[in-house]
Design a protein around this motif. Structure first.
Motif: not given
Length: 505
Positions: A78-79, A84-90, A119-122, A389-398
């Protein structure tokens, strides 16, 4: 035939494990060839449930170590790939006919705490008759739980690992089969065959990593002429895609009568992805399809919980994948471990490492461990590096994608918001390379439908090994789901006329 290249490592298999291993090895300074007989991620790795998760149901099989490692990796991925990876609530509606509520809550407590969640809520408890998440659920179910996991674009995860491997010097060969492996004088003589042209080329490698997934034993036996001490268990998992039938970005997890769990996830905006089945499979992996009994099973699982009843005609598409699980002797396919196992054949001073099992969530850890198993062959090799190490395109601040998308919108005010978000989700910071010097939507070339432009298609051909229209529509972008049959046909015609012809010339 061209002269044989001399490399440290040949990786066979362009799924998530092969691409991850090639990336890890190339980043440690090894010379690497990655070969895949089809397109990248064309097999199992593009036919998953699209989740990065710890595997809540694995707790029932006491796979605590596997769940803990997967939850830790969930945070790492996620970091490093928040585009291409983001949180989801189930939302998990509780059925008193299946697992008792206290057991579900205990499992969710362990799930929240096993992996050092940051990084994710409980988890929280829901009153399905009052909370909005319960609106589409039958009144029979009054209690539910909500917990966190992550969504992933599975095929792009594979491709971006291959892109990063290439950035670190690896050679990536798609639609190129490994047709011969022979030990000669303490090394491997390798033959590759281009499946389009029939052209053959050779290489010499100090080591082979066999990450061929469902075909792992085919490489061991037919191609290398060896025997493995491990067996692979092929298990078919099928999914269906239907129109989305609830409001909100959350997903649902329901328990079927047989105690299997079924995911019901938002997909591509206005659709839902439902799966998966677990069925022992003995056919050819290339020919796997969802059969009618699986479709009926998935529809029945949904209809057990939801007010809106799905019918067979609601199914827009289906897909199936073959999971190459390590055969641990369990009879029930659902009980077969999702852990991985290595078989290292070191005969004649030329190692061959065969990979059995694994799952998308733990691919990076598997890759790191695989390279460690062959480290003594390469004493000059650099240390592990992919964890931060971020994947290509994943060097997004924070790793804040929402802020990144808003910054992109400010930089390109002429782009519609949905277009910005779509491009950002696929490419992250690489989106700027696709936009280039364009100052209007017209500057991106023809829009083929759903926001797929000529500029994007040409980028995918030039930088991501897209060789057919299908590679772009179904794996690099999944835009086929947002386009009409006519738009797909027109894009295919344009691709064949402009890209395939130019490449042949």
């Amino acid at each position: 035939m061209p002269d044989a290249a001399v490399v440290d490592l040949v990786v066979v298999g362009g799924g998530i494990n092969g691409a991850g291993i090639a990336r890890d090895a190339a980043g440690r300074g090894l010379s690497v060839i990655l070969c895949e007989k089809d397109d990248l991620a064309e097999g199992t790795s593009s036919r998953s449930g699209k989740l990065v998760h710890g595997g809540l149901r694995y707790l029932e099989y006491y796979e605590f170590r596997l769940v803990r490692e997967a939850l830790i990796e969930r945070e790492v991925l996620l970091r490093n790939a928040s585009h291409i990876i983001w949180p989801m609530r189930f939302v998990l509606p509780h059925s008193p006919d299946d697992r008792p509520a206290w057991l579900v809550r205990l499992g969710l407590f362990l799930y929240d705490h096993l992996g050092g969640r940051k990084r994710l809520p409980g988890t929280r408890t829901l009153d399905l008759r009052r909370d909005p998440e319960g609106a589409p659920i039958l009144d029979t179910y009054s209690k539910g739980f909500e917990y966190s996991d992550c969504w992933v674009d599975d095929a792009r995860l594979v491709v971006l690992n291959a892109v990063d491997a290439a950035r670190h010097g690896a050679e990536v060969l798609t639609r190129t089969a490994c047709t011969s492996l022979r030990r000669e004088n303490g090394a491997w003589a390798v033959e590759f065959t281009d499946r389009a042209t029939g052209e053959r080329r050779q290489a010499r490698a100090r080591c082979i990593v066999n990450a061929a997934g469902p075909w792992v034993n085919d490489i061991v036996g037919r191609v290398a002429g060896r025997n493995s001490r491990r067996n692979v268990r092929l298990v078919k998992g099928s999914h269906i895609i239907v129109p989305k039938f609830w409001d909100g970005d959350h997903a649902y997890l329901v328990q079927n009568n047989d105690k299997r769990v079924i995911f019901i996830n938002p997909y591509q905006g206005d659709k839902a992805l439902i799966g998966t089945t677990d069925i022992a499979y003995e056919g050819r992996p290339e020919e796997v399809t969802a059969d009618e009994s699986e479709i009926s099973y998935l529809l029945a699982a949904v209809n057990r919980y939801f007010k809106e009843k799905l019918r067979r005609e609601d199914v827009l598409e289906t897909f199936s994948g073959v999971r190459p699980l390590f055969d641990d002797g369990k009879g029930n396919p659902s009980a077969v471990t999702r852990d991985y196992s290595f078989d290292l054949d070191e005969a004649d001073g030329a190692p061959m490492l065969n990979i059995y099992g694994g799952k998308i969530t733990t691919f990076r850890e598997l890759s790191e461990h695989a390279i460690e198993r062959i480290a003594k062959v390469f004493p000059q090799m650099k240390p592990a590096w992919t964890g931060n190490a971020p994947l290509p395109g994943g060097d997004i601040e924070n790793a804040d994608f929402v802020q990144f998308a808003e910054d992109m919108r400010a930089a390109y005010p002429w782009m519609p918001r949905p277009f910005i978000y779509r491009l950002g989700r696929l490419y992250g910071t690489i989106a700027r390379d696709i936009i280039g010097s364009a100052t209007s939507m017209d500057g991106l070339g023809r829009d083929f439908g759903g926001g797929l432009t000529e500029s994007e298609a040409r980028y995918l051909v030039a930088r991501e090994w897209a060789l057919t229209a299908e590679d772009i529509l179904y794996r690099r972008t999944k835009q086929a789901l947002q386009m009409t049959a006519r738009e797909r046909a027109e894009f295919t015609r344009w691709f064949d006329d402009h890209i395939a012809v130019a490449r042949a010339a």
